[in-house]
Design a protein around this motif. Structure first.
Motif, short mmCIF file in Angstrom:
data_model
loop_
_atom_site.label_atom_id
_atom_site.label_comp_id
_atom_site.label_asym_id
_atom_site.label_seq_id
_atom_site.Cartn_x
_atom_site.Cartn_y
_atom_site.Cartn_z
N PRO A 64 78.33 -78.46 85.93
CA PRO A 64 77.02 -78.90 86.42
C PRO A 64 77.04 -79.23 87.91
N LYS A 65 75.93 -78.98 88.56
CA LYS A 65 75.68 -79.27 89.97
C LYS A 65 76.43 -78.36 90.93
N SER A 66 76.79 -77.18 90.44
CA SER A 66 77.54 -76.24 91.28
C SER A 66 76.69 -75.05 91.73
N GLY A 67 75.38 -75.06 91.38
CA GLY A 67 74.53 -73.94 91.77
C GLY A 67 74.07 -73.10 90.59
N THR A 68 74.08 -73.69 89.39
CA THR A 68 73.67 -72.99 88.17
C THR A 68 72.24 -72.46 88.27
N THR A 69 71.34 -73.31 88.72
CA THR A 69 69.91 -72.96 88.78
C THR A 69 69.72 -71.77 89.72
N TRP A 70 70.41 -71.82 90.83
CA TRP A 70 70.33 -70.74 91.84
C TRP A 70 70.87 -69.43 91.25
N PHE B 185 66.35 -79.46 92.25
CA PHE B 185 66.23 -78.99 93.64
C PHE B 185 66.22 -80.22 94.54
N ARG B 186 67.34 -80.54 95.13
CA ARG B 186 67.39 -81.75 95.95
C ARG B 186 67.43 -81.35 97.41
N LYS B 187 68.64 -80.99 97.93
CA LYS B 187 68.73 -80.58 99.34
C LYS B 187 69.17 -79.13 99.47
N GLY B 188 70.04 -78.70 98.55
CA GLY B 188 70.53 -77.32 98.59
C GLY B 188 71.31 -77.02 99.85
N LYS B 189 72.08 -78.01 100.32
CA LYS B 189 72.84 -77.82 101.57
C LYS B 189 74.34 -77.96 101.32
N TYR C 184 81.31 -71.81 91.44
CA TYR C 184 81.92 -73.12 91.68
C TYR C 184 81.55 -73.59 93.08
N ARG C 185 81.76 -74.90 93.29
CA ARG C 185 81.29 -75.51 94.53
C ARG C 185 82.25 -76.61 94.94
N ASN C 186 82.32 -76.83 96.22
CA ASN C 186 83.18 -77.90 96.74
C ASN C 186 82.92 -79.20 95.98
N LYS D 222 81.60 -68.47 94.98
CA LYS D 222 81.64 -69.82 95.56
C LYS D 222 80.28 -70.12 96.20
N TYR D 223 79.72 -71.27 95.86
CA TYR D 223 78.40 -71.69 96.36
C TYR D 223 78.35 -71.57 97.88
N GLU D 224 79.38 -72.07 98.54
CA GLU D 224 79.39 -72.09 100.00
C GLU D 224 79.40 -70.67 100.58
N VAL E 260 78.25 -85.71 94.95
CA VAL E 260 77.03 -86.26 95.54
C VAL E 260 75.80 -85.76 94.77
N SER E 261 75.82 -84.49 94.42
CA SER E 261 74.69 -83.91 93.70
C SER E 261 74.54 -84.55 92.31
N PHE E 262 75.68 -84.72 91.64
CA PHE E 262 75.71 -85.34 90.31
C PHE E 262 75.16 -86.78 90.38
N MET F 72 63.35 -64.68 97.75
CA MET F 72 62.62 -65.18 96.58
C MET F 72 63.36 -66.35 95.94
N THR F 73 64.70 -66.25 95.89
CA THR F 73 65.48 -67.25 95.16
C THR F 73 66.07 -68.33 96.09
N SER F 74 65.61 -68.33 97.34
CA SER F 74 66.16 -69.33 98.27
C SER F 74 65.72 -70.73 97.86
P1 A3P Z 1 72.14 -80.72 95.86
O1 A3P Z 1 71.99 -81.87 94.94
O2 A3P Z 1 73.35 -80.84 96.73
O3 A3P Z 1 70.92 -80.47 96.67
P2 A3P Z 1 72.84 -77.05 89.35
O4 A3P Z 1 71.79 -76.01 89.41
O5 A3P Z 1 74.19 -76.53 88.92
O6 A3P Z 1 72.40 -78.24 88.59
O7 A3P Z 1 73.11 -77.52 90.85
C1 A3P Z 1 72.10 -78.22 91.56
C2 A3P Z 1 72.42 -78.10 93.04
O8 A3P Z 1 72.06 -76.79 93.49
C3 A3P Z 1 71.58 -79.08 93.85
O9 A3P Z 1 72.37 -79.42 94.98
C4 A3P Z 1 70.39 -78.21 94.20
O10 A3P Z 1 69.63 -78.68 95.28
C5 A3P Z 1 71.07 -76.91 94.51
N1 A3P Z 1 70.16 -75.76 94.42
C6 A3P Z 1 69.15 -75.55 93.54
N2 A3P Z 1 68.53 -74.39 93.80
C7 A3P Z 1 69.15 -73.85 94.87
C8 A3P Z 1 68.93 -72.65 95.63
N3 A3P Z 1 67.97 -71.81 95.34
N4 A3P Z 1 69.77 -72.42 96.68
C9 A3P Z 1 70.77 -73.27 96.99
N5 A3P Z 1 71.00 -74.44 96.32
C10 A3P Z 1 70.20 -74.72 95.28
#
Ligand code: A3P
Length: 323
Positions: free
Chosen positions: A69-75, A288-292, A152-154, A218-220, A160-162, A257-259
């Protein structure tokens, strides 16, 4: 409720009683995790995990999207959905405009009933996502040659995301949730679907043992160079872009579209809720928090940074992954 379902729920209830538990200290007891076969799970996923392990049968054409979780799954879900549906939809009519990515691609532990029913009816097979670590995947997935994408993500940004995600779900103001405690528990392996360390090293090891079956993303890297990563991903899952599509800018349009900027500003992702039976899911906006890359710098002390760097080295050095 059918009697077999009732019996299954009862036996899970009995099983849950025997599992080690941990209540997250920084959330004042609002969240308890259960250690199921070495992995910390939220109670609400245990039925799904158990049922997937018992009943899910992988097919050779399946594609699995795996992540901690929190590694970019939604993206990843959004990108894969856009890739596989691009003959039908473009950026002006894609269902992603009105549907949360988690409702476009089901998750094994969340939507197992729907997945099993679709299989039974032979309805269209979409990719399936999961947060399960490699060793807990249903046996048939590990035994088959179906493709697995692991994002996977740093770890620093994952923590921080979690932290923000859980504070958001449980309406705990960050002033009341000591980040040091999250950090400490996470490092000790206690987080949803953690230990993070085992999660990532399990998939890294499997990718070496099973070349061509598991793609590590890798997310980065995806942030830095989305074009070549989206291309690689599309090829891997069997939907390569044609030279003509490349010329027409199809890859760029999927990336736009998916940004984060685009998805996070859609009404469905600002104010919507996922459609999951039985389970209460977090509001869409919390995904969707910061995505950075690098928000950890605003949260970590020098001491934390030193400690985590040592842990990365100790726990993941052997994987060869650069975090
Ligand atoms: P942050 O909390 O650092 O912003 P997951 O989808 O695995 O739950 O991960 C959520 C993390 O992915 C959050 O990170 C979220 O903002 C980021 N995220 C969601 N959609 C994204 C997108 N389209 N591009 C890049 N990061 C995205």
């Amino acid at each position: 409720m059918e009697s077999s379902t009732k019996t299954q729920l009862k036996s899970i209830e009995e099983m849950v009683k025997t599992l080690p538990q941990h209540s997250l200290s920084w959330l004042k007891g609002k969240v308890t995790l259960y250690n199921y076969q070495g992995t910390w799970c939220n109670r609400m996923f245990l039925e799904g995990v158990n049922s997937a392990q018992q009943s899910f049968k992988a097919r050779p054409s399946d594609v699995f999207l795996c992540s901690h979780p929190k590694s970019g799954t939604t993206w990843l879900k959004a990108i894969v959905f856009a890739i596989i549906t691009r003959q039908k939809f473009d950026e002006f009519n894609t269902p992603l405009l009105t549907t949360m990515p988690h409702d476009c691609i089901p998750s094994l532990e969340k939507n197992i009933e729907q997945i099993l029913e679709n299989r039974h009816n032979n309805s269209c097979v979409t990719p399936i996502a999961t947060h399960l670590p490699y060793n807990l995947l249903p046996e048939s997935i590990r035994a088959s040659n179906c493709k697995i994408v692991y994002i996977y993500r740093n770890v620093k940004d994952v923590i921080v995301s979690f932290y923000h995600f859980l504070c958001g779900i449980h309406n705990v103001p960050i002033e009341d949730a000591p980040f040091e405690e999250t950090f400490d528990e996470f490092c000790r392996g206690i987080s949803g679907f953690g230990p993070y360390w085992d999660h990532i090293s399990g998939f890294a090891k499997a990718s070496l043992e099973r070349p061509g079956i598991i793609l590590l993303l890798k997310y980065e890297d995806m942030k830095k160079d989305p074009t070549s990563n989206v291309k690689r991903l599309a090829e891997f899952i069997g939907y390569p872009f044609t030279p003509q599509e490349e010329k027409q800018g199809v890859i760029e349009s999927i990336i736009n579209m998916t940004s984060f900027e685009n998805l996070s500003n859609l009404e469905v992702n600002k104010n919507g809720l996922q459609k999951v039976e039985r389970l209460i899911m977090p509001e869409n906006r919390l995904y969707f928090r910061k995505g950075k890359v690098g928000d950890w710098e605003n949260h970590f002390t020098d001491e934390m940074n030193e400690k985590i760097d040592k842990l990365i080295d100790e726990k993941l050095g052997h994987t060869g992954l650069v975090l």
